[in-house]
Design a protein around this motif. Structure first.
Motif, mmCIF file in Angstrom:
data_model
loop_
_atom_site.group_PDB
_atom_site.id
_atom_site.type_symbol
_atom_site.label_atom_id
_atom_site.label_comp_id
_atom_site.label_asym_id
_atom_site.label_seq_id
_atom_site.Cartn_x
_atom_site.Cartn_y
_atom_site.Cartn_z
ATOM 1 N N GLN A 203 0.849 -1.200 0.000
ATOM 2 C CA GLN A 203 0.000 0.000 0.000
ATOM 3 C C GLN A 203 0.877 1.239 0.000
ATOM 4 O O GLN A 203 0.494 2.283 -0.551
ATOM 5 C CB GLN A 203 -0.917 0.023 1.230
ATOM 6 N N VAL A 204 2.055 1.120 0.587
ATOM 7 C CA VAL A 204 3.039 2.201 0.606
ATOM 8 C C VAL A 204 4.236 1.788 -0.235
ATOM 9 O O VAL A 204 4.776 0.685 -0.059
ATOM 10 C CB VAL A 204 3.506 2.517 2.033
ATOM 11 N N PRO B 91 -4.695 5.031 -1.484
ATOM 12 C CA PRO B 91 -5.963 4.957 -0.748
ATOM 13 C C PRO B 91 -6.469 3.520 -0.760
ATOM 14 O O PRO B 91 -6.298 2.798 -1.752
ATOM 15 C CB PRO B 91 -6.884 5.885 -1.542
ATOM 16 N N LEU B 92 -7.094 3.094 0.325
ATOM 17 C CA LEU B 92 -7.529 1.701 0.420
ATOM 18 C C LEU B 92 -8.563 1.340 -0.642
ATOM 19 O O LEU B 92 -8.623 0.195 -1.097
ATOM 20 C CB LEU B 92 -8.092 1.426 1.815
ATOM 21 N N ARG B 93 -9.371 2.318 -1.037
ATOM 22 C CA ARG B 93 -10.383 2.017 -2.057
ATOM 23 C C ARG B 93 -9.722 1.580 -3.360
ATOM 24 O O ARG B 93 -10.163 0.615 -4.010
ATOM 25 C CB ARG B 93 -11.263 3.247 -2.301
ATOM 26 N N THR C 228 -5.270 8.358 8.265
ATOM 27 C CA THR C 228 -6.436 9.232 8.342
ATOM 28 C C THR C 228 -6.828 9.750 6.961
ATOM 29 O O THR C 228 -8.017 9.862 6.629
ATOM 30 C CB THR C 228 -6.153 10.415 9.278
ATOM 31 N N LEU C 229 -5.835 10.034 6.137
ATOM 32 C CA LEU C 229 -6.090 10.629 4.828
ATOM 33 C C LEU C 229 -6.421 9.604 3.750
ATOM 34 O O LEU C 229 -7.017 9.952 2.730
ATOM 35 C CB LEU C 229 -4.871 11.451 4.383
ATOM 36 N N THR C 230 -6.025 8.340 3.938
ATOM 37 C CA THR C 230 -6.172 7.360 2.859
ATOM 38 C C THR C 230 -7.127 6.206 3.166
ATOM 39 O O THR C 230 -7.610 5.553 2.233
ATOM 40 C CB THR C 230 -4.802 6.744 2.496
ATOM 41 N N ASP C 231 -7.420 5.932 4.429
ATOM 42 C CA ASP C 231 -8.195 4.732 4.755
ATOM 43 C C ASP C 231 -9.643 4.810 4.307
ATOM 44 O O ASP C 231 -10.246 3.794 3.959
ATOM 45 C CB ASP C 231 -8.144 4.453 6.265
ATOM 46 N N HIS D 59 -8.013 9.467 -1.839
ATOM 47 C CA HIS D 59 -6.865 10.357 -1.999
ATOM 48 C C HIS D 59 -5.545 9.617 -1.822
ATOM 49 O O HIS D 59 -5.347 8.902 -0.837
ATOM 50 C CB HIS D 59 -6.928 11.506 -0.982
ATOM 51 N N HIS D 60 -4.628 9.825 -2.759
ATOM 52 C CA HIS D 60 -3.265 9.349 -2.612
ATOM 53 C C HIS D 60 -2.506 10.342 -1.729
ATOM 54 O O HIS D 60 -2.864 11.525 -1.640
ATOM 55 C CB HIS D 60 -2.564 9.278 -3.972
#
Length: 390
Positions: free
Chosen positions: A62-63, A83-85, A144-147, A151-152
């Motif tokens: 993911q990273v 992003p997880l999606r 917080t920003l990607t889960d 957003h990447h």
């Protein structure tokens, strides 16, 4: 003759006063001053392998850790966080790839997902001083920003931080931020209108410098977000407490000539107040500027965000108001909550400028990054509020 009880009292005071004076004298030397300011050598690399992001709860690949080259020859360590999606839709391919540092990031599946998605939105994130890209609350802020969004995130370690080469300085860190955005626009091919640049603490000063740099070239972003920011470094040092309790110049604040004397030794000024005024003046099509600060920030007082708001808003209205008149003008544009927090909002249609200052009740200096107002600021910058309501 002094009373006997005064001797141990004087002796007890002499040690901390002597240490403080020694600290000020060392701080006047640029080499030591930059070590104090950036604290870039204080990190956990000796027990954390930042090439294994799974340690901080990320899914395999993911990273993507990789490197970015700066215009002046430094190599910056970076993370691209999916992003997880998007990850879920490509999980099999991502799981099949080798994990760890990518020597050629353009050959990775994660890079393909960013570059080939015409609707991709990217947050370029600039962290505060000390530590490295995965230290303290930083991985949680990426979560917080990607889960729960699409957003990447692109995060970097500045020169001298973590695994990045070089020695930190104001000009150098701004060059690093510019290099990160250049990579996003020119290599990953993400339009600037689909990029939010965000910083926390020291990273807000980098954000202001990077935004100003690109504004001078006519490049505008979806949003500029600054969390726990400060107006300029000399002013901040007169109020700042390292780690929340170690004063810097506040003990000499009551002696203005002495305060100005020590402020004169500050090498890297980090004048974000001036840079935001310039950014607003250069806005031609649009600007979404958001300032977020926690009321209980023990390191940087929330009044620093007030100063930045005044600088940006004053530039937007083009009128130089005195303190009392500006306070009244701001009050008319502020929604005050019952807990003493508020949202102040300035909007201009020609050009399309929105300047928002939000004071939140909790989060302190660092955990505020994990708060919903930060994620909401990103969503507003990308225009998701208007799209959802239309």
């Amino acid at each position: 003759m002094a009373p006997r009880w005064s001797i141990p009292l004087v002796a007890g005071l002499a040690a901390p006063v002597g240490l403080y004076i020694s600290f000020l004298l060392l701080g006047s030397i640029p080499l030591f001053q930059r070590h104090f300011l950036y604290a870039h050598k204080l990190n956990t690399l000796f027990w954390h392998d930042i090439n294994k992001p799974e340690y901080w709860g990320f899914a395999r690949n993911q990273v993507t850790p990789f490197s970015i080259q700066t215009a002046d020859g430094e190599t910056l360590y970076a993370w691209h966080v999916l992003p997880l999606r998007a990850y879920l839709k490509n999980e099999d391919k991502l799981q099949a790839q080798p994990a760890g540092f990518a020597e050629d990031v353009t050959s990775t599946e994660s890079f393909r997902m960013l570059r080939e998605d015409p609707d991709a939105r990217l947050v370029v994130y600039f962290h505060g001083n000390a530590g490295h890209i995965a230290q303290a609350i930083r991985p949680d802020s990426y979560h917080t920003l990607t889960d729960t969004s699409s957003h990447h995130v692109l995060a970097i370690d500045y020169r001298g931080f973590g695994k990045s080469t070089g020695i930190p300085s104001e000009a150098g860190l701004i060059n690093d931020g510019v290099a990160a955005v250049d990579w996003a626009v020119n290599v990953a091919k993400v339009p600037s209108s689909q990029i939010v640049i965000m910083g926390q603490s020291l990273g807000t000063a980098v954000t202001a410098g990077v935004a100003e740099h690109f504004a001078m070239q006519g490049v505008e972003f979806a949003g500029v977000i600054m969390i726990a920011s400060f107006s300029n470094l000399p002013t901040l040092l007169s109020r700042y407490s390292a780690a929340g309790y170690i004063p810097v110049l506040s003990p000499v604040r009551t002696i203005p000539p002495l305060l100005r004397f020590f402020q004169g030794f500050v090498v890297d000024k980090w004048k974000s107040d001036d840079r935001l005024a310039t950014l607003v003046n250069l806005a031609r099509h649009g600007l979404r500027l958001t300032l977020i600060h926690a009321k209980n920030d023990a390191e940087i007082p929330c009044s620093e965000s007030d100063a930045l708001f005044r600088s940006a808003a004053g530039s937007a209205i083009g009128t130089d108001l005195d303190d009392e008149d500006f306070a009244k003008w701001k009050e008319e544009r502020t929604v005050l909550r019952d807990d003493g927090t508020f949202v102040a909002l300035v909007e201009s249609s020609q050009p399309d400028i929105v300047i928002r200052e939000e004071l939140v009740p909790y989060g302190g200096h660092n955990d505020v990054m994990l708060s919903s107002p930060v994620a909401l600021a990103v969503m507003r910058s990308f225009g998701l509020d208007s799209k959802e309501s239309s």
